[in-house]
Scaffold this motif. Sequence first.
Motif: not given
Length: 304
Positions: A53-56, A81-83, A113-125
């Motif tokens: 995953l890339i945070l851009l 790779i999801p961006v 940060l909680a929202i970022v982590k939740a979205r990252v977790s969803n897209h990684i899954s």
Amino acid sequence: MPDTSPLILIVDDVPANIQVLAEALRGEYRVKVATNGATALAIANASESRPDLILLDVMMPEMDGYEVCHKLKSTPSTQNIPVIFVTAKGDVIDEERGLQAGAVDYIIKPFHLAIVKARVSNHISLKIKTDMLETLALIDGLTGVPNRRRLDEALNNEWKRGMREQQSLAIIMSDIDFFKAYNDHYGHGAGDQCLKAVAKALFNTLNRPSDMMARYGGEEFIAVLPHTDLQGAMQMAERWRQSIEELQIPHECSAVAHHVTISLGCAAMIPSNNLTPQMLLKQADQMLYRAKKNGRNRVGSSLT
């Protein structure tokens, strides 16, 4: 043991932004960072460790995030790779542009940060599930070895590499002798078990990470051997032949032995613009036919 957790690449030209995101994510993920687009693309294209995953960021000097995303999505090795854009550009038109560029999500600064982590977790899954499905699509369901689709991909990739490096590429094509008679006599259940045993033996004979084998169809199996000349392919083919003989699977209906055997054909060439992978396959198939014509349970090549 090496850390196999998902890898996230954070791209931002402001070190403080990178530090905040990295500290929040390092507990669950591996993290790499880049402060410009060129470095980000270099990391993303590193075949030994591509990001999951890339945070851009969007606003960066020389190459902005939109251009980086476009390059990622137009390159076969990085297009999946999801961006996620993480940016201060909060207008609807900016978000639309980001999503149209191929991003899976758009987070506006200042973020929680909680929202970022939740979205990252969803897209990684989602990425992990997608990768699993893609892997399954490249595996033969019966034998567990790569299938014809994976073979075609590997052969085309190795052909291009051989052309760049001007190194010989070899093919081994094998066929179980009198397999129809085996199925007719022992039944298709036994035939399936035979195919599994043969595939396992052939796979275990390969000894280089770059070598690969696949089920070509029916009772045919193929090996793709980079940096291998015809002599080397013949040596590997003979090891394949011996590995199946050593299984000693009974075959009362074989005309060449009382156990299961295979016939093999070898071909090798240095890839060039005047040649094609299909020509290499055809040559190996012709050599397999030669082996069968000469009595089966043997290796056929232009040297035999």
